[in-house]
Scaffold this active site. Structure first.
Site, PDB file in Angstrom:
ATOM      1  N   GLY A  53       0.807  -1.158  -0.159  1.00 25.24           N
ATOM      2  CA  GLY A  53      -0.091  -0.071   0.110  1.00 25.24           C
ATOM      3  C   GLY A  53       0.927   1.061   0.019  1.00 25.24           C
TER       4      GLY A  53
ATOM      5  CD  GLU B 161       8.336   0.689  10.959  1.00 28.14           C
ATOM      6  OE1 GLU B 161       8.383  -0.357  11.689  1.00 28.14           O
ATOM      7  OE2 GLU B 161       9.607   0.675  10.555  1.00 28.14           O
TER       8      GLU B 161
END
Lengths: 160, 794
Positions: free
Chosen positions: B502, B754
């Protein structure tokens, strides 16, 4: 269990199929007809990734029995294309890079389409409400909301 | 673009600023497949009428001894092909430590653990027959709390811990529930606290969380009659899975050459689909029904309780500061509830331990990061990999300290923020970083210092600020490779094995290859891998793929370019040094009139006057491994190694409005400023900021994993475990990019995937404190918790 023959229109094509009374619509579409755009994300109506359109309304196909669509008109993402080409709303989503993993996209696009039919020039709140039944974990929704608003003609949202 | 302090700017960035593809918001190469429904995920693949389905028999107990498994009734059901349990697979496996089993052996260690499986012709038959498998247990007292598990008299969850194979940078304590103890010691703590004017001490707790990818885990295994094992999986780690399948199933005579993993598109990963969790079942079960593909699809409930969960942590910290706000010492004791198996989760504990100072310059440091077995589901990787967890406590605590010293929290952070060249906790030097600039820009954007007032007297307003950092956590020799091959029309295939989950990985790889070779992104195909066809990649985790695989692709593109120049100079006698690539052609600096289209020779070569040919198909390769990294250091101090390749840093700020009666938080604006080096695709990066921020905000505002006293997860569905909907997003999310090049990154890029969720929890906690004067030290900070805290205060 006795199977029953049902007929319905799927993406403008008439289909007839024998179904068991306990067979789910999502299961029938995916496993028996081979229409794969509606996905299974929770199997209990929470996530909206199985969204399909029945007689003009978006419905979570995991909560519907196949037998219930006898005589109905069904549309899945496969049916919103324009002669093999993506439609203007899809083009907007593509150009703006709104989706990431893409798993929620089929359901989200159908919900956005319904929302824009109801409110061609939506406010931000109307878009948020219209998409609230489709969960997405990647995008934080904002790019999707913004793209729908832009498609509706007002960047940032139309006024009521 | 700002130049990096200390002059360490990537040559490329200096020399070339007129990029054709890099730095542009190229449209995703997988975009059309995803908006048209063409994209195939694991459950969309067809396997024909021979496909079998497995249903898993699960442990109802958190801790018990298995006395007897009776499969006879299930085996008699028509349509059942096989019933399998632990006795068929008495093997241990795991990513960093071999403490996990295909099926439970003599003990079950969490509610939901796989005990047996029924393989049948239809899912319905498998489900029905699974209910007929009878398992007798001796129920044992479970250990459900991390502090209880650390008591001397606590039951041992893994009595054989000392025998487990593990990576050399883990330090298990035998005869305890401590699977790994990461100790960091820097400077002198006595000096550090002695030179402080104040010492502030507190404890913060973070519970467990679930990834909640909208696609659940799934895998299909086929062990064919030639004894070849193919596994199709929703995967972040095709090659690592191949390796672990081959390792775990080696006793059956299966070798790496026999194993193939094919990874279709993935419907969200966030760490959950890294390593090997349930996928081992498809691989192992396939070997019991040779010749038939067998599918294992996780239900939403299984997705919650039997993959990996984000580990909970209790963080006790003491910070020494001078009156002027200089931090002199930090002590952190992090006790991680790592669950029943820690083969992956122990490395989360390790990574957090090495970095638990946050992005601050602190001369004296003592960190104990302790990985503790409990009888809860296995912990493991989740976007942020330990950093989200310790940053909540650390950034909450530092905010309190600033307040007590009557210092502005932003000024306090600026004063102590780490800079390039500062000494890291384990002794290395900090990489180029625009942290100061991120802090200033985030503060400016949120109008830090300007108090907002709500027109509604029931609402209080507040602002919160926090810093974040993160380094990739990976083995020092984690590597990436790439193949490039041309087609007759000059279009290009890039073969890599990192995963599109994604984040836009495929698109960015096309941009990198396209930039080097002068080819537009639309003429480059990059797809998800098949380990038989695509070259090696460790895993798609750690925010290291853009950097690592990007380097491999860039090297492969340079290899292709050199082959192209070689052919052209050899066949046409062109001066090699004058050649360059532009607009899908080879051009020459000396001969402006010369131009040879790639399509004219990249497959068939160039014909000479005598009818012979030179060149031929261009096939290129690239490899990247960070040869400077090392995980070996002194176990008592962590000094001496180079465990982290680089840190990406940034700052985040938020403005909230909170209802004084209901505790409900509304977010008018949130800002995230990050320095991930050169921005390769602004749209995709903005996507990471927006999505990561909303995912992070959800962990603090909504999500709340609840377990019963017996260790059973009580809210394993989206009705009871609330993730955000389109109604729950901030009014405005602002992304700010500061670009200090990473010297060893492709075009100066470093990792970022992240990081964007890491500061979300403390900015909320700090804004709530600012708005209401209440400091909440445990996550989540739901409306209910805020409302109860307000009641308590009255």
């Amino acid at each position: 269990m006795m199977k029953k023959s049902i007929s319905f229109q799927l993406n403008k094509e008439m289909r007839t199929i024998d179904v068991s009374p306990n067979e789910g619509l999502l299961e029938m579409l995916r496993d028996r007809i081979g229409v794969k755009s509606p996905k299974c994300g929770c199997d209990r109506g929470d996530c909206g990734t199985c969204t399909v359109v029945i007689d003009g309304k978006t419905v979570r196909s995991c909560l519907v029995l196949a037998i219930e669509v006898d005589g109905s008109e069904l549309t899945t993402l496969e049916g919103v294309m324009n002669q093999g080409q993506i439609n203007p709303l899809q083009q907007m989503f593509l150009d703006k890079n709104v989706f990431q993993c893409g798993f929620c996209a089929p359901g989200m696009i159908l919900s956005a389409t319904e929302l824009l039919e109801k409110h061609p020039h939506p406010t931000r709140e109307q878009v948020q409400e219209g998409l609230a039944g489709n969960l997405c974990r990647c995008t934080g929704y904002t790019p999707i909301i913004d793209a729908v608003l832009e498609h509706g003609g007002c960047k940032g949202g139309c006024r009521e | 673009m700002a130049a990096a302090k200390g002059g360490a700017v990537s040559d490329e960035l200096e020399k070339k600023i007129d990029f054709k593809v890099i730095g542009k918001s190229a449209v995703r190469v997988d975009g059309k497949a995803k908006i048209s429904g063409a994209a195939q995920y694991i459950n969309d693949l067809e396997f024909g009428p021979g496909l079998l389905f497995a249903e898993i028999v699960e442990s109802p107990h958190a801790y018990a001894r298995i006395k007897k498994i009776d499969t006879s009734k299930a085996e008699k059901v028509t349509g059942v092909v096989k019933v399998v349990s632990g006795k068929e697979f008495p093997f241990r496996f795991g990513l960093y430590m071999h403490d996990r089993y295909v099926f439970a052996q003599d003990h079950v260690r969490f509610v939901g653990e796989q005990v047996a499986a029924v393989i049948a012709r239809t899912p319905a038959i498998a489900k029905k027959a699974a209910r007929l498998v009878r398992v007798e247990y001796d129920v044992l007292e479970p250990v459900l709390d991390v502090e209880a598990a650390l008591q001397d008299d606590a039951p041992l969850i893994h009595p054989e811990l000392a025998k487990y194979q593990h990576v050399p940078w883990f330090f298990p304590k035998k005869n305890s529930n401590i699977a790994h103890f990461r100790k960091v010691r820097k400077g002198d703590m006595n000096d550090g606290f002695k030179s402080a004017d104040f010492i502030f001490e507190d404890t913060y707790t973070v519970p467990r969380y679930a990834h909640c990818s909208i696609e659940t885990h799934g895998a299909v295994g086929l062990f064919d009659h030639s004894r070849r094992l193919t596994v199709w999986a929703a995967s972040q780690s095709p090659h690592t899975q191949r390796h672990l399948f081959a390792e775990a199933l080696a006793p059956l005579g299966i070798t790496h050459k026999d194993v193939r993993v094919i990874a279709p598109f993935v419907g969200g990963g966030f760490g959950g689909k890294a390593g090997v969790s349930m996928e081992i079942l498809a691989a192992a079960l396939a070997t019991t029904v040779q010749g038939n593909p067998v599918k294992v699809m996780w239900s939403r409930a299984q997705e919650f309780y039997n993959t990996y969960q984000r580990q909970g942590v209790v963080a006790k910290m003491r910070v020494g500061v001078k009156k002027d706000g200089t931090i002199t010492a930090l002590e952190q004791k992090l006790h991680w509830d790592a669950g029943a198996y820690v083969e992956y989760g122990a490395n989360v504990v390790n990574a957090a331990g090495l970095s638990a100072t946050g992005p601050y310059r602190i001369p004296n440091v003592s960190i104990d990061s302790v990985c503790v077995y409990t009888n809860l589901p296995p912990g493991g990787p989740y976007r942020g990999f330990g950093y989200s967890e310790f940053i909540f406590g650390l950034e909450s605590h530092l905010n309190e300290i600033a307040k007590k010293l009557q210092l502005d929290p932003v000024e306090f952070r600026l004063k102590n923020a780490i800079a390039e060249g500062d000494t890291l906790n384990y002794g290395g030097k900090m990489n180029p970083s625009g942290l100061q600039e991120c802090i200033r820009k985030a503060a400016q954007e949120i109008e830090w210092g300007k108090k907002t007032v709500s027109s509604d007297p029931k609402k209080a307003t507040g602002k919160g600020f926090a810093l974040f950092w993160k380094a990739p956590a990976m083995p020092p020799n984690a590597s990436s490779t790439a193949f490039l091959k041309f087609n007759e029309d000059g279009s290009l295939n890039v073969l890599v094995s990192a995963m599109e989950i994604g984040q836009g990985f495929l698109t960015v790889m096309a941009q990198i290859a396209g930039e080097v070779l002068g080819i537009p992104v639309e003429k480059i195909r990059v797809e998800t891998p098949d380990t038989d066809r695509n070259p090696y990649e460790w895993q798609t985790v750690a925010s290291h793929i853009t950097w690592s695989t990007g380097n491999a692709v860039k090297k492969a593109a340079i290899d292709a370019r050199e082959q192209i120049f070689d052919t052209v100079s050899r066949a046409l006698g062109k001066d090699r040094d004058s050649l360059y690539l532009e607009d899908e052609s080879v051009k020459s600096k000396r001969e402006p009139a010369f131009g040879l289209k790639l399509r004219d020779f990249v497959i068939n070569g160039i014909m000479m006057k005598d009818g012979t040919w030179r060149g031929g198909p261009i096939v290129a390769r690239g490899m990247f491994m960070p040869e400077f990294a090392s995980a070996i250091s002194d176990p008592e101090t962590s000094q001496g190694g180079k465990p982290n390749v680089h840190y990406t840093v940034g700052a985040s700020a938020i403005e909230i409005e909170v209802d004084r009666e209901t505790g409900k938080v509304r977010i008018p604006k949130v800002v995230l400023a990050v320095d991930c080096g050169k921005v390769l695709n602004p749209d995709l990066l903005k996507g990471q900021v927006t999505g990561g921020m909303v995912q992070g905000l959800a962990t603090v505002l909504f999500e709340d994993m609840r377990f019963s006293d017996e260790g059973k997860l009580l809210n394993a569905n989206f009705t009871d475990y609330k993730i955000p909907t389109a109604m729950d997003v901030p009014d405005e999310i602002v992304s700010i990019f500061v670009e200090h090049a990473q010297p060893d990154g492709p075009f100066g890029a470093r990792g970022v995937g992240e990081h964007t969720m890491i500061p979300a929890a403390p900015i909320i906690a700090n804004a709530i404190e600012d708005a209401l004067g209440i400091r909440l030290k445990s996550m989540p900070i739901t409306a209910e918790r805020v409302a109860l805290a307000l009641l308590d205060r009255k």
